[in-house]
Design a protein around this motif. Structure first.
Motif, PDB file in Angstrom:
ATOM      1  N   GLN A 283       0.830  -1.205   0.000  1.00 31.19           N
ATOM      2  CA  GLN A 283       0.000   0.000   0.000  1.00 31.19           C
ATOM      3  C   GLN A 283       0.864   1.253   0.000  1.00 31.19           C
ATOM      4  OE1 GLN A 283      -2.535  -0.367   3.415  1.00 31.19           O
ATOM      5  NE2 GLN A 283      -4.016  -1.673   2.370  1.00 31.19           N
ATOM      6  N   ARG A 284       1.940   1.242   0.763  1.00 31.01           N
ATOM      7  CA  ARG A 284       2.850   2.386   0.788  1.00 31.01           C
ATOM      8  C   ARG A 284       3.472   2.617  -0.581  1.00 31.01           C
ATOM      9  NH1 ARG A 284       8.445   1.365   2.993  1.00 31.01           N
ATOM     10  NH2 ARG A 284       8.401   0.486   0.931  1.00 31.01           N
TER      11      ARG A 284
ATOM     12  N   ARG B  28       2.238   1.746  -3.484  1.00 32.15           N
ATOM     13  CA  ARG B  28       1.190   2.265  -4.383  1.00 32.15           C
ATOM     14  C   ARG B  28       0.922   3.733  -4.104  1.00 32.15           C
ATOM     15  NH1 ARG B  28      -1.212  -2.875  -3.495  1.00 32.15           N
ATOM     16  NH2 ARG B  28      -2.547  -1.983  -1.894  1.00 32.15           N
ATOM     17  N   ALA B  29       0.891   4.111  -2.826  1.00 31.80           N
ATOM     18  CA  ALA B  29       0.646   5.511  -2.472  1.00 31.80           C
ATOM     19  C   ALA B  29       1.780   6.406  -2.962  1.00 31.80           C
ATOM     20  CB  ALA B  29       0.477   5.645  -0.955  1.00 31.80           C
TER      21      ALA B  29
ATOM     22  N   GLU C  74       1.371   6.778  -6.694  1.00 35.18           N
ATOM     23  CA  GLU C  74       0.251   7.679  -6.991  1.00 35.18           C
ATOM     24  C   GLU C  74       0.640   9.129  -6.707  1.00 35.18           C
ATOM     25  OE1 GLU C  74      -4.297   8.488  -5.426  1.00 35.18           O
ATOM     26  OE2 GLU C  74      -3.460   6.476  -5.241  1.00 35.18           O
ATOM     27  N   ALA C  75       1.359   9.358  -5.626  1.00 33.49           N
ATOM     28  CA  ALA C  75       1.801  10.722  -5.302  1.00 33.49           C
ATOM     29  C   ALA C  75       2.752  11.250  -6.376  1.00 33.49           C
ATOM     30  CB  ALA C  75       2.477  10.747  -3.929  1.00 33.49           C
TER      31      ALA C  75
ATOM     32  N   ARG D 133       0.638  12.158  -9.388  1.00 35.61           N
ATOM     33  CA  ARG D 133      -0.072  13.427  -9.156  1.00 35.61           C
ATOM     34  C   ARG D 133       0.892  14.604  -9.249  1.00 35.61           C
ATOM     35  NH1 ARG D 133      -4.102  12.223  -4.069  1.00 35.61           N
ATOM     36  NH2 ARG D 133      -5.470  10.764  -5.168  1.00 35.61           N
TER      37      ARG D 133
END
Length: 109
Positions: A55-56, A58-59, A62-63, A66
């Protein structure tokens, strides 16, 4: 004590020390070994840790995406701003030229 007796006694003492060391090692491993319930708990915690790391990751990805999109938008906005500012400068220059022209035309009359 003869030489043979001394060697035999030394060998027995060394063998006894070896056996005691082996027993102590076995006892420590037996006592320190985790129970089956603990192993299940450790497996569950390892899975949770792995999921949290995924999850980290992926985050973070994603960051980064963005941030790249926002940087692209910012670059576009800056380009538009520069174009608008250049247009405004040209318009001011034209207005100034027209004012000078009008003042000269009015001065001739």
């Amino acid at each position: 004590m003869t030489r043979s007796e001394f060697i035999a006694v030394t060998a027995l003492i060394l063998f006894g020390a070896f056996v005691l060391g082996w027993l102590a090692s076995w006892l420590v491993h037996r006592v320190a070994r985790p129970a089956q319930g603990d192993m299940t708990e450790l497996d569950r915690l390892a899975k949770q840790l792995h999921d949290a790391q995924d999850q980290r990751d992926r985050a973070i990805a994603e960051a980064r995406d963005r941030e790249a999109a926002l940087n692209s938008r910012l670059t576009g906005a800056e380009a538009e701003l520069n174009a608008a500012m250049e247009g405004l400068r040209e318009s001011r220059s034209e207005v100034e030229e027209l004012r000078d022209y009008i003042e000269r035309a009015l001065a001739r009359r």
